[in-house]
Enzyme design. Sequence first.
Site, PDB file in Angstrom:
ATOM      1  CG  ASP A  89      -1.970  -1.060   1.182  1.00 41.11           C
ATOM      2  OD1 ASP A  89      -2.492  -1.307   0.084  1.00 41.11           O
ATOM      3  OD2 ASP A  89      -2.283  -1.649   2.232  1.00 41.11           O
ATOM      4  CG  ASP A 112     -11.914  -3.096  -0.984  1.00 44.07           C
ATOM      5  OD1 ASP A 112     -11.120  -4.019  -1.229  1.00 44.07           O
ATOM      6  OD2 ASP A 112     -11.629  -1.892  -1.150  1.00 44.07           O
TER       7      ASP A 112
END
Length: 252
Positions: A12, A131
């Site tokens: 990330d 997600d």
Amino acid sequence: MSLTKRIIPCLDIKNGRTVKGVNFVNLRDAGDPVELAKLYSEEGADELVFLDISATEERRKTLANLVLNVAKTINIPFTVGGGISSVEDVALLLQNGADKVSINSSAIKRPELINELAAIFGSQCIVVAIDAKKINGEWIVHLMGGKIPTELNLFDWAKEVETRGAGEILFTSMDNDGTKNGFADEALATLSELLNIPIIASGGAGKVQHFTDTFTNGKADAALAASVFHFKEIGIQELKRELATAGVSVRL
């Protein structure tokens, strides 16, 4: 379908640095992305995923430069995601050396984008990240890094994404993310039965057994993790050896 299961460290990226949080919040620094990429490539990772989670105006340029530097440094496939919403974005990243791109919110807002990208660049380049979290017993898809619930059911959306031409799905269970209690294997197994494209499991890796479980019980094609690799809790070589011992087919 590849029979060999893939191990994919995820980086990330925020403002050019690798960060890690729990349930998508409380971020801490985990190092330089290009150095980490090189390390994981040397350690035997099968692929890498870079997700840019910063939303600055400069982001596009920064990300394109990062991709260029990563492509020069490693020789394994890598996927780039974060704020990609147009054919131009994808063209730039692939030109700079990314092998695949990952889209998420932009695909939900305009599903035709999946068809367009698959037609221009080929399905093999297009990963759709989903997600989701369980709300009242139903898996609900979320937007904006998991902040905003949609009306979409995980399984319906995954099927639509495949029909529109996605080559792969990256499913993150937000309930499991950062908890180190294991992947959402039940949902993964359902996705696997429903779809004909590879599924990457994400969210919840804490120990080697979790990887074994997601490949056997969850029927995942690949498993993605971040902090267990970044903070040296699990070594990739050691993980692969243990998977092989457990009868999981991996590239050693």
